[in-house]
Scaffold this motif. Structure first.
Motif, PDB file in Angstrom:
ATOM      1  N   ILE A  69       0.831  -1.208   0.000  1.00 18.30           N
ATOM      2  CA  ILE A  69       0.000   0.000   0.000  1.00 18.30           C
ATOM      3  C   ILE A  69       0.866   1.259   0.000  1.00 18.30           C
ATOM      4  O   ILE A  69       0.562   2.235  -0.693  1.00 18.30           O
ATOM      5  CB  ILE A  69      -0.945  -0.007   1.216  1.00 18.30           C
ATOM      6  N   THR A  70       1.971   1.249   0.760  1.00 13.41           N
ATOM      7  CA  THR A  70       2.786   2.456   0.928  1.00 13.41           C
ATOM      8  C   THR A  70       3.369   2.999  -0.381  1.00 13.41           C
ATOM      9  O   THR A  70       3.200   4.192  -0.672  1.00 13.41           O
ATOM     10  CB  THR A  70       3.906   2.216   1.954  1.00 13.41           C
ATOM     11  N   PRO A  71       4.075   2.192  -1.192  1.00 17.38           N
ATOM     12  CA  PRO A  71       4.635   2.779  -2.421  1.00 17.38           C
ATOM     13  C   PRO A  71       3.566   3.252  -3.400  1.00 17.38           C
ATOM     14  O   PRO A  71       3.780   4.237  -4.114  1.00 17.38           O
ATOM     15  CB  PRO A  71       5.479   1.637  -3.013  1.00 17.38           C
ATOM     16  N   LEU A 138      -4.177 -11.407  15.458  1.00 19.87           N
ATOM     17  CA  LEU A 138      -3.624 -11.145  14.125  1.00 19.87           C
ATOM     18  C   LEU A 138      -4.589 -10.356  13.257  1.00 19.87           C
ATOM     19  O   LEU A 138      -4.169  -9.544  12.432  1.00 19.87           O
ATOM     20  CB  LEU A 138      -3.314 -12.471  13.427  1.00 19.87           C
ATOM     21  N   ILE A 139      -5.898 -10.612  13.418  1.00 18.38           N
ATOM     22  CA  ILE A 139      -6.888  -9.964  12.549  1.00 18.38           C
ATOM     23  C   ILE A 139      -6.869  -8.451  12.731  1.00 18.38           C
ATOM     24  O   ILE A 139      -6.672  -7.711  11.749  1.00 18.38           O
ATOM     25  CB  ILE A 139      -8.292 -10.563  12.786  1.00 18.38           C
ATOM     26  N   PRO A 140      -7.039  -7.927  13.957  1.00 17.88           N
ATOM     27  CA  PRO A 140      -6.943  -6.465  14.091  1.00 17.88           C
ATOM     28  C   PRO A 140      -5.564  -5.916  13.766  1.00 17.88           C
ATOM     29  O   PRO A 140      -5.444  -4.793  13.252  1.00 17.88           O
ATOM     30  CB  PRO A 140      -7.311  -6.217  15.565  1.00 17.88           C
ATOM     31  N   LEU A 141      -4.498  -6.685  14.030  1.00 22.15           N
ATOM     32  CA  LEU A 141      -3.144  -6.199  13.751  1.00 22.15           C
ATOM     33  C   LEU A 141      -2.946  -5.940  12.257  1.00 22.15           C
ATOM     34  O   LEU A 141      -2.410  -4.904  11.857  1.00 22.15           O
ATOM     35  CB  LEU A 141      -2.105  -7.199  14.252  1.00 22.15           C
ATOM     36  N   ILE A 142      -3.388  -6.866  11.408  1.00 21.55           N
ATOM     37  CA  ILE A 142      -3.155  -6.722   9.967  1.00 21.55           C
ATOM     38  C   ILE A 142      -4.068  -5.646   9.371  1.00 21.55           C
ATOM     39  O   ILE A 142      -3.676  -4.919   8.439  1.00 21.55           O
ATOM     40  CB  ILE A 142      -3.316  -8.086   9.258  1.00 21.55           C
ATOM     41  N   ILE A 143      -5.277  -5.504   9.910  1.00 21.64           N
ATOM     42  CA  ILE A 143      -6.139  -4.393   9.477  1.00 21.64           C
ATOM     43  C   ILE A 143      -5.492  -3.060   9.853  1.00 21.64           C
ATOM     44  O   ILE A 143      -5.488  -2.100   9.065  1.00 21.64           O
ATOM     45  CB  ILE A 143      -7.543  -4.529  10.098  1.00 21.64           C
ATOM     46  N   LYS A 148      -1.935   1.893   8.654  1.00 21.24           N
ATOM     47  CA  LYS A 148      -0.590   2.384   8.943  1.00 21.24           C
ATOM     48  C   LYS A 148       0.193   2.629   7.654  1.00 21.24           C
ATOM     49  O   LYS A 148       0.823   3.675   7.474  1.00 21.24           O
ATOM     50  CB  LYS A 148       0.149   1.370   9.816  1.00 21.24           C
ATOM     51  N   GLN A 149       0.174   1.654   6.742  1.00 21.57           N
ATOM     52  CA  GLN A 149       0.931   1.788   5.501  1.00 21.57           C
ATOM     53  C   GLN A 149       0.375   2.927   4.640  1.00 21.57           C
ATOM     54  O   GLN A 149       1.140   3.647   3.994  1.00 21.57           O
ATOM     55  CB  GLN A 149       0.895   0.475   4.719  1.00 21.57           C
ATOM     56  N   PHE A 150      -0.956   3.093   4.654  1.00 15.94           N
ATOM     57  CA  PHE A 150      -1.557   4.212   3.920  1.00 15.94           C
ATOM     58  C   PHE A 150      -1.087   5.535   4.504  1.00 15.94           C
ATOM     59  O   PHE A 150      -0.669   6.442   3.779  1.00 15.94           O
ATOM     60  CB  PHE A 150      -3.086   4.111   3.998  1.00 15.94           C
ATOM     61  N   SER A 151      -1.159   5.667   5.824  1.00 14.11           N
ATOM     62  CA  SER A 151      -0.760   6.901   6.503  1.00 14.11           C
ATOM     63  C   SER A 151       0.696   7.244   6.205  1.00 14.11           C
ATOM     64  O   SER A 151       1.042   8.392   5.914  1.00 14.11           O
ATOM     65  CB  SER A 151      -0.988   6.747   8.013  1.00 14.11           C
ATOM     66  N   GLN A 156       2.606  10.781   6.651  1.00 13.22           N
ATOM     67  CA  GLN A 156       2.066  11.034   7.985  1.00 13.22           C
ATOM     68  C   GLN A 156       2.432   9.828   8.857  1.00 13.22           C
ATOM     69  O   GLN A 156       1.713   8.821   8.902  1.00 13.22           O
ATOM     70  CB  GLN A 156       0.534  11.212   7.932  1.00 13.22           C
ATOM     71  N   THR A 157       3.571   9.932   9.500  1.00 12.89           N
ATOM     72  CA  THR A 157       4.096   8.784  10.244  1.00 12.89           C
ATOM     73  C   THR A 157       3.802   8.854  11.742  1.00 12.89           C
ATOM     74  O   THR A 157       4.101   7.916  12.482  1.00 12.89           O
ATOM     75  CB  THR A 157       5.622   8.673  10.033  1.00 12.89           C
ATOM     76  N   ARG A 158       3.196   9.979  12.199  1.00  8.43           N
ATOM     77  CA  ARG A 158       2.961  10.132  13.646  1.00  8.43           C
ATOM     78  C   ARG A 158       1.744   9.362  14.141  1.00  8.43           C
ATOM     79  O   ARG A 158       1.755   8.824  15.241  1.00  8.43           O
ATOM     80  CB  ARG A 158       2.807  11.619  13.994  1.00  8.43           C
ATOM     81  N   TYR A 159       0.668   9.302  13.339  1.00  8.57           N
ATOM     82  CA  TYR A 159      -0.565   8.689  13.817  1.00  8.57           C
ATOM     83  C   TYR A 159      -0.404   7.201  14.170  1.00  8.57           C
ATOM     84  O   TYR A 159      -0.900   6.758  15.212  1.00  8.57           O
ATOM     85  CB  TYR A 159      -1.688   8.871  12.792  1.00  8.57           C
ATOM     86  N   PRO A 160       0.264   6.408  13.328  1.00  7.84           N
ATOM     87  CA  PRO A 160       0.486   5.013  13.736  1.00  7.84           C
ATOM     88  C   PRO A 160       1.293   4.912  15.028  1.00  7.84           C
ATOM     89  O   PRO A 160       1.067   4.000  15.835  1.00  7.84           O
ATOM     90  CB  PRO A 160       1.261   4.424  12.546  1.00  7.84           C
TER      91      PRO A 160
END
Length: 460
Positions: A69-71, A138-143, A148-151, A156-160
């Motif tokens: 998602i990030t790139p 694992l389910i909430p972690l991967i969601i 996180k990757q979008f942010s 925007q690296t502070r919110y995660p």
């Protein structure tokens, strides 16, 4: 010449620091679990290690996949295409959720393998119920990873980071209450640690979605999704990037997981020592991971702008920063290898004194090897981040497989089980795999960027 790279340090650090703190938060969950569970005994610590070995493999696949998602978001941001960034998030959320549920089901199916892995019986008995709850988390972690990757793709690296800090506070409080049965709560031992992990990860997802939704800049990105309308082209692009990326992370995490299992063959004390050294190494690794995300963002932006000379310069500035930082970590491991393991165990416990002393000695020996692989471990993950920013994932996947499973694992297996080096031999194999990965990935990056610069300078 040198100044061309060092002048980027300040911005690179500012971009990477929230990512590093967020990643350290994930590791700190395990760190807190290990310290608290370690007070119960070496068998409990080994059980958490064994249970988490299954979780780490599944987690690596999910987190690796989400990095696609990030790139895509960074490139869309660099090109000024907000709709494409939102589309990457929507399709990424769908795919990450499906993958998370699938990985949870797969872990439950794989639980009986514990009985076939020649692990200590008391450790397996403790690990089985622990794994059930941590698998659900694992389910909430991967969601969360999708958000996180979008942010991070939008720089925007502070919110995660904020989400992870809050989750850690919740985890530590619940651990204290439920592991030891404080303030009227039941004393659940390692099950209490699993409950703390699950609850904290659910809170992470809720928090990051709420904070993104409340920010005017991000509201339009994270609301108004039409999940019934999915585009095959976008799904295919995320899968094409995400599947190789998940394999890259899987190959690396799996060799460290193999080290846990090989240590378990040697006994509960070698396995507990391995867990201590692995947890300490994973914390320094998060600095490399954070700088790798910075490399992915900056390379993705320059790819969107098609400025390949600047892309190469920015990436190499992050490589240099990583090298200097990892040299510092190597020195810390060398100087503190006898003291760090004492954090995890009650050295005054008369019942477990003999076991604890053996674990401390073994962990100190492993940290000596870990000091040497700090440099190669940090560099390989940062270079991998830069290659992901280039959306070059297939050849790097092959490189990581060769490095870890054709070079590193055979060395670990032979030296660990068939020589007197035992646990130390297992970690020498890890050093060999990480070093091979760093060298081959840099050769790939060097080739790709020089090629892009050459092609970009040719008349169209």
């Amino acid at each position: 010449m040198f100044g061309d790279y060092t002048k980027e340090f300040k911005y690179n650090i500012r971009l990477a620091t929230p990512v590093i703190l967020g990643l350290l938060g994930h590791t700190f969950v395990a760190f807190a679990d290990n310290i608290m569970v370690g007070q119960l005994g070496t068998a409990e610590l080994a059980a958490v290690s064994l249970g988490n070995s299954f979780v780490f493999i599944a987690m690596s696949i999910g987190i690796g996949f989400s990095t696609a998602i990030t790139p895509l978001v960074a490139e869309a941001d660099g090109a000024g295409q907000a709709a494409d960034a939102k589309s990457a998030l929507k399709h990424g959320l769908v795919l990450c959720t499906l993958l998370a549920v699938s990985l949870f089901a797969l872990m439950l199916l794989c639980k009986p393998l514990m009985y076939l892995m020649d692990q200590p019986a008391e450790v397996v008995a403790l690990a089985m119920p622990y794994l059930d709850l941590v698998a659900v988390s694992l389910i909430p972690l991967i969601i969360f990873q999708a958000f996180k990757q979008f942010s991070e793709g939008l720089s925007q690296t502070r919110y995660p980071m904020y989400a992870t800090v809050i989750a850690n506070v919740v985890n530590i409080i619940l651990n204290y209450l439920l592991i030891f049965g404080k303030m009227g709560f039941p004393q659940l031992g390692i099950i209490g640690a699993a409950i703390g992990t699950l609850v904290s990860r659910v809170i992470m997802v809720l928090f990051i979605w709420l904070i993104l939704q409340k920010n005017a800049r991000f509201t339009s990105y994270v609301t108004g999704f039409n999940f019934r309308k999915l585009e095959k082209k976008v799904l295919s692009k995320i899968i094409d990037l995400g599947f190789p990326s998940s394999l890259q992370m899987f190959f690396e995490v799996a060799i460290f997981t193999a080290a846990i299992w090989l240590s378990g063959v040697l006994g509960k004390n070698p396995q507990a020592a391995n867990q201590i050294a692995l947890n300490l190494s994973s914390m320094t690794f998060m600095f490399g991971m954070g700088l790798g995300v910075a490399a992915m963002i900056r390379v993705g932006n320059q790819k969107g702008l098609r400025n390949f000379k600047e892309l190469r310069r920015l990436a190499q500035s992050i490589f240099l920063l990583t090298l200097l930082l990892e040299i510092v970590f190597a020195a810390l491991f060398l100087l503190g290898r006898d003291w760090f393991p004492t954090i995890y165990l009650d050295v005054q416990d008369p019942v477990n004194y003999v076991d604890n002393m053996e674990v401390l000695l073994l962990a100190s020996q492993l940290l000596l090897v870990a000091a040497f692989f700090q440099i190669s471990d940090g560099l390989q993950v940062v270079i991998l981040g830069a290659l992901r920013g280039l959306q070059d994932v297939k050849i790097p996947t092959l490189i990581t497989f060769i490095a870890y499973w054709l070079i590193g694992f055979p060395v670990s297996f032979y030296l660990g089980l068939y020589t007197d080096l035992a646990s130390t031999g297992i970690w020498i194999g890890l050093l060999a795999g990480l070093s091979a990965s760093a060298i081959m990935l840099y050769i790939r990056f060097n080739f790709m960027t020089k090629r892009l610069i050459r092609l970009g300078s040719e008349p169209q």
